[in-house]
Design a protein around this motif. Structure first.
Motif, PDB file in Angstrom:
ATOM      1  N   ASN A 164      48.973  65.926  37.699  1.00  0.00           N
ATOM      2  CA  ASN A 164      47.572  66.156  38.031  1.00  0.00           C
ATOM      3  C   ASN A 164      46.613  65.530  37.026  1.00  0.00           C
ATOM      4  OD1 ASN A 164      48.266  67.828  40.296  1.00  0.00           O
ATOM      5  ND2 ASN A 164      48.724  69.478  38.850  1.00  0.00           N
ATOM      6  N   ARG A 165      47.176  64.816  36.036  1.00  0.00           N
ATOM      7  CA  ARG A 165      46.329  64.275  34.975  1.00  0.00           C
ATOM      8  C   ARG A 165      46.459  62.769  34.809  1.00  0.00           C
ATOM      9  NH1 ARG A 165      47.515  67.029  29.568  1.00  0.00           N
ATOM     10  NH2 ARG A 165      45.625  65.859  29.018  1.00  0.00           N
ATOM     11  N   PHE A 166      47.558  62.200  35.288  1.00  0.00           N
ATOM     12  CA  PHE A 166      47.830  60.777  35.083  1.00  0.00           C
ATOM     13  C   PHE A 166      47.813  60.041  36.405  1.00  0.00           C
ATOM     14  CE2 PHE A 166      50.997  57.286  34.877  1.00  0.00           C
ATOM     15  CZ  PHE A 166      50.349  56.475  33.958  1.00  0.00           C
ATOM     16  N   THR A 167      47.026  58.960  36.467  1.00  0.00           N
ATOM     17  CA  THR A 167      46.941  58.122  37.665  1.00  0.00           C
ATOM     18  C   THR A 167      47.234  56.681  37.276  1.00  0.00           C
ATOM     19  OG1 THR A 167      45.264  59.567  38.657  1.00  0.00           O
ATOM     20  CG2 THR A 167      45.459  57.318  39.527  1.00  0.00           C
ATOM     21  N   TYR A 168      48.181  56.090  37.990  1.00  0.00           N
ATOM     22  CA  TYR A 168      48.520  54.681  37.795  1.00  0.00           C
ATOM     23  C   TYR A 168      48.051  53.898  39.006  1.00  0.00           C
ATOM     24  CZ  TYR A 168      51.470  50.481  37.832  1.00  0.00           C
ATOM     25  OH  TYR A 168      51.925  49.182  37.898  1.00  0.00           O
ATOM     26  N   GLN A 169      47.241  52.858  38.750  1.00  0.00           N
ATOM     27  CA  GLN A 169      46.729  52.034  39.846  1.00  0.00           C
ATOM     28  C   GLN A 169      47.035  50.566  39.593  1.00  0.00           C
ATOM     29  OE1 GLN A 169      45.184  52.882  42.948  1.00  0.00           O
ATOM     30  NE2 GLN A 169      45.941  50.780  43.110  1.00  0.00           N
ATOM     31  N   PRO A 170      48.021  50.000  40.299  1.00  0.00           N
ATOM     32  CA  PRO A 170      48.255  48.565  40.195  1.00  0.00           C
ATOM     33  C   PRO A 170      47.213  47.781  40.966  1.00  0.00           C
ATOM     34  CG  PRO A 170      49.803  49.536  41.751  1.00  0.00           C
ATOM     35  CD  PRO A 170      49.001  50.669  41.180  1.00  0.00           C
ATOM     36  N   VAL A 171      46.917  46.590  40.463  1.00  0.00           N
ATOM     37  CA  VAL A 171      45.990  45.659  41.111  1.00  0.00           C
ATOM     38  C   VAL A 171      46.694  44.308  41.160  1.00  0.00           C
ATOM     39  CG1 VAL A 171      43.748  44.532  41.001  1.00  0.00           C
ATOM     40  CG2 VAL A 171      43.984  46.904  40.207  1.00  0.00           C
ATOM     41  N   VAL A 172      47.002  43.834  42.352  1.00  0.00           N
ATOM     42  CA  VAL A 172      47.767  42.591  42.530  1.00  0.00           C
ATOM     43  C   VAL A 172      46.902  41.622  43.328  1.00  0.00           C
ATOM     44  CG1 VAL A 172      49.904  41.554  43.356  1.00  0.00           C
ATOM     45  CG2 VAL A 172      49.915  43.914  42.510  1.00  0.00           C
ATOM     46  N   THR A 173      46.557  40.499  42.731  1.00  0.00           N
ATOM     47  CA  THR A 173      45.550  39.632  43.341  1.00  0.00           C
ATOM     48  C   THR A 173      46.093  38.603  44.322  1.00  0.00           C
ATOM     49  OG1 THR A 173      45.657  38.138  41.434  1.00  0.00           O
ATOM     50  CG2 THR A 173      43.988  39.883  41.382  1.00  0.00           C
ATOM     51  N   ARG A 174      47.353  38.197  44.181  1.00  0.00           N
ATOM     52  CA  ARG A 174      47.818  37.042  44.958  1.00  0.00           C
ATOM     53  C   ARG A 174      48.780  37.373  46.096  1.00  0.00           C
ATOM     54  NH1 ARG A 174      48.287  31.918  40.732  1.00  0.00           N
ATOM     55  NH2 ARG A 174      46.179  32.149  39.875  1.00  0.00           N
TER      56      ARG A 174
END
Length: 247
Positions: A164-174
């Motif tokens: 409830n405290r840690f959020t991982y957000q990947p961002v992949v551009t290609r």
């Protein structure tokens, strides 16, 4: 004056053709999560060296470095060829002020990095300090392809421990990747999509750390400034702390 110690390679972990983690054992030394050392190898006239952040947390036995192979580089192609039992020189003492003790308190901590610029955050997240000081932590990793999304075992560990405290957000551009955003990080900040995807808020209760591609840092600073979030300096505390990771 920097001194040097000799380390022994224990693993060269291949992520893909141009990205690897070099794991090295040396005599124990102290450092603060977020700091860097230099790795060096003998050259024809002088030592060839380059700064690399420590991915491992303080107190761990093995040093861990994320390395991108630059084909025309002097050092990275040689590091790429190292295998267990080979030696590499490690500078002392560790350096750098991209550390949590330089960051003001806040409700949330945003760790935003591109490529290998995410390395210092792994070191920080392996300590107790961020979890004791911030209620919510967001790890944002911007990369070109899915293969660049590395250290999944560490990310899953924090997701399980702090659901409830840690959020991982990947961002992949290609390329499209399930669960990942597909745009430059500054654009995601400007549009609000980063906040919507994570459920977090980039406001004056947030502390934001930026590390990686210098253009990302420049553009992200501008977008955050437009939200009223200014650079954090010792003489004037703010909300945005920057590491100029690429020299």
């Amino acid at each position: 004056m920097a001194t040097w110690i000799t380390g022994t390679v224990v693993e060269n972990k291949r992520w893909h053709d141009s990205l690897f983690s070099l794991r090295v054992k040396t005599e124990p030394f102290e450092f603060t999560a977020g700091q860097f050392v230099r790795l060096g190898l003998p050259g024809p006239e002088k030592r060839i060296q380059r700064a690399y952040s420590l991915v491992n947390s303080p107190g761990t036995e093995i040093l861990d470095f994320m390395v991108t192979t630059v084909p025309e580089g002097e050092l990275s192609p040689r590091l790429d060829q190292l295998k267990p039992g080979d030696t590499v020189e490690v500078s002392q003492p560790p350096s750098g002020f991209f550390i949590l003790s330089e960051i003001p308190d806040g409700r949330s901590l945003w760790l935003i990095g591109t490529g290998t610029g995410i390395g210092p955050y792994f070191s920080m997240l392996g300590t107790e300090e961020p979890w004791e000081r911030y209620q919510n932590i967001y790890l944002i990793h911007g990369v070109r392809s899915q293969a660049d999304l590395i250290y999944p075992e560490l990310i899953h560990q924090w997701q399980d421990r702090y659901p409830n405290r840690f959020t991982y957000q990947p961002v992949v551009t290609r390329e499209p990747v399930v669960g990942a955003l597909q745009a430059r990080i500054p654009a995601l900040i400007r549009s609000g999509e980063l906040e919507r995807a994570t459920g977090g808020t980039l406001d004056t209760d947030a502390q934001i750390m930026l590390c990686g591609n210098p253009q990302m840092i420049t553009d992200a600073k501008a977008e955050l400034s437009a939200k009223g979030l200014e650079i954090n300096l010792r003489r004037r505390p703010g909300n945005v702390t920057v590491e100029q990771y690429w020299k």
